[in-house]
Each structure stands twice: as structure tokens, then as C-alpha cells.
Design a protein around this motif. Structure first.
Motif, PDB file in Angstrom:
ATOM      1  N   LEU A   1       0.812  -1.219   0.000  1.00 50.46           N
ATOM      2  CA  LEU A   1       0.000   0.000   0.000  1.00 50.46           C
ATOM      3  C   LEU A   1       0.853   1.280   0.000  1.00 50.46           C
ATOM      4  CD1 LEU A   1      -2.792   1.397   0.248  1.00 50.46           C
ATOM      5  CD2 LEU A   1      -2.532   1.203   2.727  1.00 50.46           C
TER       6      LEU A   1
ATOM      7  N   PHE B   1      -1.050  -3.977   4.365  1.00 48.59           N
ATOM      8  CA  PHE B   1      -1.214  -5.230   3.633  1.00 48.59           C
ATOM      9  C   PHE B   1      -0.138  -5.316   2.544  1.00 48.59           C
ATOM     10  CE2 PHE B   1      -3.056  -7.796   0.231  1.00 48.59           C
ATOM     11  CZ  PHE B   1      -3.382  -8.950   0.930  1.00 48.59           C
TER      12      PHE B   1
ATOM     13  N   ASP C   1      -5.217  -1.267   4.279  1.00 52.04           N
ATOM     14  CA  ASP C   1      -5.098  -1.568   2.854  1.00 52.04           C
ATOM     15  C   ASP C   1      -5.752  -0.441   2.065  1.00 52.04           C
ATOM     16  OD1 ASP C   1      -7.830  -1.994   3.064  1.00 52.04           O
ATOM     17  OD2 ASP C   1      -7.644  -4.182   3.138  1.00 52.04           O
TER      18      ASP C   1
END
Length: 332
Positions: free
Chosen positions: A55, A269, A299
Motif C-alpha cells: 500500500l 497489507f 489496505d
């Protein structure tokens, strides 16, 4: 006319921006920073970056797109190491190439390698390489670098005291607001990468939400480097990631403190380093104490309901234990 240098407001911006800004401005350049992280920047980054990236790297792409038409060059150094005998995530080293191959119409990229693995003297060499793009005067570059280091150390002292340097603040320069509660103020440690902790859009205002629930937040930046090194040295094997050492040293330090009510590990994530370090930290914490521990994974989805629920449940659990059954473990 001064040269406009674009600096994306992402990744190591939240560690080195006080240094970078001073350095470039002392060289006579105009520093242009991308806008605050937003849904537009996030969406642009996700669309332009490879799916396998984490991310923070996707967000970095969005910040570059936000800047590319407003500057003469982009500052995207090629990070290999920021500390002796340690590395950072390999994605930092390949970031300039990822940007070049993923985005169109990008201006010149200053991609000087930053590699302090063998010697910290390589920092001045990197500074000279960057500085010669703006002036041929060696004395001016050295003076700019010394002033930049001084400003950087001041910013580290602010973070150690729990205050954010101006460069790290969100759009609203608000002082912490602590909610009145029936119980005492909680001390909760938040362990995570600087770009996850200080980007309030990415973490959905985690720090502000904790403070509003009567929590004093303790981050890795508030812990002495000597303490981190001492605690991390007790591990059976040396960690070769800079952040891994700091995260584990901080987690082990929290186990020895008697005033820590909970630990939050904030991870993104797709982060390879966090996938190892978070698991190692959780095992140590659960084996060595009964301190409540939770992992918050962020995320590219921007819905806050799940994050709010987990934060509120975590804090309610801690307060319930203190009030009713302080001798019972919160896990297991």
C-alpha cells in the motif's frame, strides 16, 4: 529562477523531510511537496502501480502523479541502507525504476543512492552528488548539509517528546484532544513504519482516535536508540532490517515497562518485512506478558467502520480488565 524540486509526501518523507527541505532550500532550490494523501491520490496510485506492491508504494505513485506537472525534477533517492550493517526494504532501492516504468511524462528524477551499510560517511558523498546538480561550490553544499542535519536532529527531538514537526502534520494543526473518561489515561504503544503512523489518511486518524478515547500514544520514535539497541541485541539472531530492529527493540522494551496498557502493531497489507516482524513481536509479547496486543492492517479500502470497531473494542477490553478482572489475561 530557482529550480523546483518535487518531494512526494509519502514513505521516507515522514522521516527525512526536515533534512531534505533545509538542504534543498539552502542550495537555492524551491521545494514543492505533493498534496496531503487523499482518496484521489490513493486511487491514482493503485491504478498506476503494479498489483504486487504494498500500500505505501502504491500511495507513493499517487503522490508522484500529483507532483509531476508542477516541478522541474523529482527527488526519489535510491535507498539501500540508512544504518550500519542493516538494510531497508528492497522496494525502496527499486522505487526510481518503478516510477520511470509505470508513469508517463515524468520529469528528471534525482535518484542518488543512499547506502550507509558500510559507513555513515556515505551520507556526505550522497549529499555532494545531489548538491552538484544545483551548484559547483563544494563549501555551499557542505554548509547546506550541516544545516540540514541540524534541523533533522531537532525534528527527532520533537518526535521523542511526542510532538509532530510541522512537515509531518496533517492539514489541520490541532493539539491533542483527550477525552474525559471514568478511568485513568491509558498508555498504548503503537508500533509501525513512520509512513503508516504519521499519514493520518492512511491510518484513518488512528492517533487522533486513540487520544480522543483517553489514550497517551507511545511510538518507536519516543524510545531512546540505546534502549532499542540493547533490547534488540537480546534476540538470538541479529535482524538485518533497520525497521525490524527498531520494532523488536521497542516491543521488548514495552514488556519491561510497568505502565503499558496495550500494544497496537500497525501494518500495511503486502508488507514483507511486517509479515515477519509482526509475527515475531506478537509471539514474544504473548509469551512474555499479558499485555493486550492487537494487529491493525491497513489496505487500499477506505471504509473506517472496521477500524473504528477494533479500536473501540480494544480500548473497552483494557478498561474492563482494569475495572473488573485485572488478574485475567486478555488472550488465550
Amino acid at each position: 529562477m530557482s529550480k523546483k524540486v518535487g518531494i512526494p509526501r509519502a514513505l521516507f518523507y515522514y522521516k527525512y523531510m526536515p533534512l531534505w527541505r533545509t538542504f534543498f532550500e539552502e542550495l537555492g532550490a524551491e521545494v514543492v511537496v505533493s498534496d496531503y494523501t487523499s482518496k484521489r491520490i490513493l486511487d491514482d496510485g493503485v491504478k498506476s502501480c503494479v498489483d504486487e506492491a504494498c500500500l505505501p508504494v502504491k500511495i507513493f505513485h499517487g503522490h508522484v502523479l500529483n507532483l509531476k506537472d508542477r516541478v522541474d525534477c523529482l527527488f526519489i533517492p535510491r535507498f539501500t541502507s540508512i544504518s550500519k550493517r542493516e538494510y531497508v526494504c528492497p522496494k525502496f532501492g527499486g522505487l526510481p525504476d518503478m516510477i520511470r516504468h509505470s508513469l508517463q511524462g515524468i520529469p528528471e528524477i534525482i535518484d542518488t543512492e543512499i547506502n550507509l551499510r558500510r559507513s555513515s560517511k556515505n551520507a556526505i558523498r550522497a549529499a555532494m552528488d545531489i548538491g552538484y546538480r544545483f551548484t559547483g561550490d563544494t563549501a555551499v553544499i557542505k554548509r547546506a548539509f550541516n544545516m540540514a542535519k541540524e534541523n533533522y536532529y531537532k525534528s527527532r527531538q520533537l518526535l521523542k517528546a511526542g510532538r509532530l514537526p510541522d512537515d509531518f502534520r496533517t492539514r489541520e494543526k490541532r493539539e491533542p484532544v483527550y477525552k474525559e473518561t471514568d478511568g485513568r489515561m491509558l498508555n498504548i504503544a503503537v508500533i509501525g513504519h513512520v509512513y503508516n503512523i504519521y499519514d493520518s489518511y492512511v491510518n484513518m486518524e488512528l492517533i487522533s482516535k486513540l487520544r480522543n478515547h483517553g489514550v497517551k500514544v507511545i511510538t518507536v520514535d519516543m524510545i531512546d536508540e540505546d534502549i532499542i539497541n540493547e533490547k534488540s541485541s537480546t534476540l538470538p539472531k541479529k535482524l538485518f532490517w533497520n525497521f525490524g530492529r527498531k520494532a523488536m527493540g521497542s516491543a521488548l522494551h514495552m514488556l519491561d515497562r510497568k505502565d503499558i496498557d496495550g500494544i497496537i502493531y500497525l501494518m500495511s497489507f503486502g508488507c514483507g518485512i511486517d509479515s515477519f516482524i509482526c509475527d515475531l513481536a506478537e509471539r514474544r509479547i504473548r509469551r512474555g506478558s499479558d499485555i493486550p496486543f492487537i494487529v491493525l492492517t491497513i489496505d487500499e479500502h477506505s471504509g473506517e467502520a472496521g477500524m473504528n470497531t477494533r479500536i473501540e473494542a480494544f480500548i473497552d477490553l483494557i478498561r474492563w480488565r482494569q475495572k473488573n478482572e485485572s488478574n485475567i489475561s486478555a488472550h488465550g
